[in-house]
Scaffold this motif. Structure first.
Motif, short mmCIF file in Angstrom:
data_model
loop_
_atom_site.label_atom_id
_atom_site.label_comp_id
_atom_site.label_asym_id
_atom_site.label_seq_id
_atom_site.Cartn_x
_atom_site.Cartn_y
_atom_site.Cartn_z
N GLU A 33 0.84 -1.21 0.00
CA GLU A 33 0.00 0.00 0.00
C GLU A 33 0.87 1.26 0.00
O GLU A 33 0.65 2.18 -0.79
N ASN A 37 1.13 3.97 -3.19
CA ASN A 37 0.77 5.37 -2.99
C ASN A 37 1.97 6.29 -3.15
O ASN A 37 1.85 7.41 -3.65
N ASP A 95 -3.59 4.41 2.55
CA ASP A 95 -4.92 4.69 2.00
C ASP A 95 -5.73 5.47 3.04
O ASP A 95 -5.61 5.22 4.24
#
Length: 470
Positions: A33, A37, A95
């Motif tokens: 993640e 990102n 997130d």
């Protein structure tokens, strides 16, 4: 770090496991993640680490390589180099919202329950398993390593209350989980890791390598998904402890931090962090920044202990406080002047570790370094400007009196119309219509600069007033 209370998950997010699957949600590990990102921000040019100053070409590339590689890491550097702030900025790469099993103690992903109770619940409810959404600010935890930190604090221990309720000691539900398991699917930070007793550091070995935890011999394995980040001072400075070799070996990356390399970065850092209660002109902030760098580089100061960025921030705030005091006592707008910087010498000497041979000379050393910083700022800001008019104005009169309780209007009245003043104020960025406070601040820099370059005499009276003479 909790989210804004008014910030609620979007209403259209799935609320059951079945709806989550039907919506095409894909589970990612924390490190995947962060990697995705970070790459997205690098590609679209978005700021990756807001509020971080002076690390763009040094620390941040190393940090980004570590994150992209999926490494747990240690930030190594002296005090006040922004290690904790940098660690906390990593939260912004998570997130914004992530699904969790509603009511889960460890915030497990609905696709992958890990606690025995969650596994039973998922089997019983199937697609009706309720799903909640957790904000990224709740997926970060940090612990300051202290000598009294226990394995129970970090990993977990038996909960006597649950045992007293009738559960047997062999029941996994009697475990109260520590900070590390509770940060499952998030980022866990340990500040000042060498201060953690070595026997407690051992408890982290499985977390970093096998990615699981064991509690009090229970036959339970919790496959944790998290990024572990630690901060530490260099080993040659901290004598309180060390990072044990097996633990150090399990961190994938060691990133060295540093104090701002450029003067502009030092000034920007002070301007960003200091909570100023008065107007502090740019040239006064520059004096503070140059003073901090001079203290940091002085042979009289213990280089191994460092001079924290908090020193510069506190100095700027002290200068603003001195200006506010004058404003309150004399009834004028609060604008800081160079003379206000003298107040930092006595109040901040306790923030500096001096070499043993300098005992008793601390104030003298700092006062000398402050004068050096003012002289350097005078030359850098006003080099090439004709300030002979100020010398003539002082010599023709009976001197110019400034000081802690002399108002801006009084300074301007004593100086009068001086050739070159407009050019000086322009160089200092005061604009076309400077206020009396800004003009007095510029005049005081010139007078102090002329004194330090041996073109004007200076005398300090018993009541704290400063008189510049011919």
């Amino acid at each position: 770090m909790s989210p804004d209370p008014s910030l609620n998950p979007p209403a259209d997010l799935p609320t059951t496991l079945g709806a989550l699957r039907a919506g095409g949600h894909v589970q990612r590990s924390v490190k995947a993640e962060l990697r995705a990102n970070l790459l997205a921000r690098m590609q679209d040019g978005t700021t990756r680490f807001p509020g971080i100053v002076g690390f763009d070409d040094t620390v941040l590339p190393e940090l980004e390589r570590a994150l992209l590689a999926g490494h747990d890491l240690v930030l190594l550097g002296e005090r006040g180099q922004g290690k904790t702030r940098l660690i906390r900025s990593l939260v912004g790469l998570l997130d914004e919202w992530t699904p969790v099993i509603e009511g889960s103690e460890l915030g497990e992903h609905p696709y992958e329950p890990v606690l025995p109770a969650s596994i039973r619940r998922a089997a019983e409810l199937g697609d009706d398993l309720p799903v909640a959404w957790r904000h990224r600010s709740l997926r970060y935890a940090e612990k300051l390593a202290t000598p009294d930190t226990s394995v129970g604090d970090l990993i977990g221990d038996v909960d006597p209350v649950r045992v007293a309720q009738g559960r047997t000691l062999g029941d996994p539900d009697t475990i109260h989980y520590g900070l590390v398991p509770r940060t499952h699917r998030g980022i866990f930070a340990i500040n000042e890791l060498p201060d953690l007793p070595e026997r407690i550091q051992v408890s982290l070995l499985n977390v970093l390598e096998e990615r699981d935890v064991q509690v009090r011999g229970y036959q339970i394995r919790l496959p944790l998904d998290l990024l572990l980040v630690a901060s530490a001072n260099p080993e040659d400075y901290t004598n309180r402890g060390r990072i044990i070799t097996p633990l150090k070996d399990r961190f994938g990356a060691e990133v060295r931090t540093h104090y701002p390399l450029e003067l502009d970065d030092e000034i920007a850092l002070v301007a960003q962090e200091a909570e100023l209660v008065a107007d502090v002109p740019d040239h006064v902030l520059e004096v503070v920044a140059r003073f901090t760098r001079a203290v940091r580089e002085s042979p009289s100061v213990d280089a191994r202990s460092g001079v924290s960025a908090r020193f510069a921030v506190a100095a700027a705030e002290t200068v603003a406080g001195a200006a506010l005091r004058r404003a309150a006592l004399r009834g004028e707008p609060a604008v800081a002047r160079v003379g206000d910087t003298e107040s930092v010498v006595g109040t901040l000497r306790g923030k500096v570790e001096f070499e043993s041979g300098e005992e008793g000379r601390e104030v003298e050393v700092l006062a000398h370094l402050l004068r050096t910083a003012v002289a350097e700022t005078f030359r850098a800001r006003l080099g090439g400007v004709d300030v002979s008019g100020f010398v003539a104005a002082v010599q023709e009169g009976s001197g110019v009196e400034t000081g802690e309780l002399v108002t801006a209007e009084e300074v301007l009245q004593q100086v009068g119309t001086v050739a070159g003043l407009a050019k000086v104020l322009d160089r200092l960025g005061a604009g076309e219509a400077p206020s009396p406070g800004e003009a007095a601040a510029g005049i005081e820099l010139v007078l102090e600069g002329l004194h330090l370059t041996r073109r004007l005499a200076k005398d300090v009276t018993d009541d704290g007033r400063t008189v510049y003479g011919g």
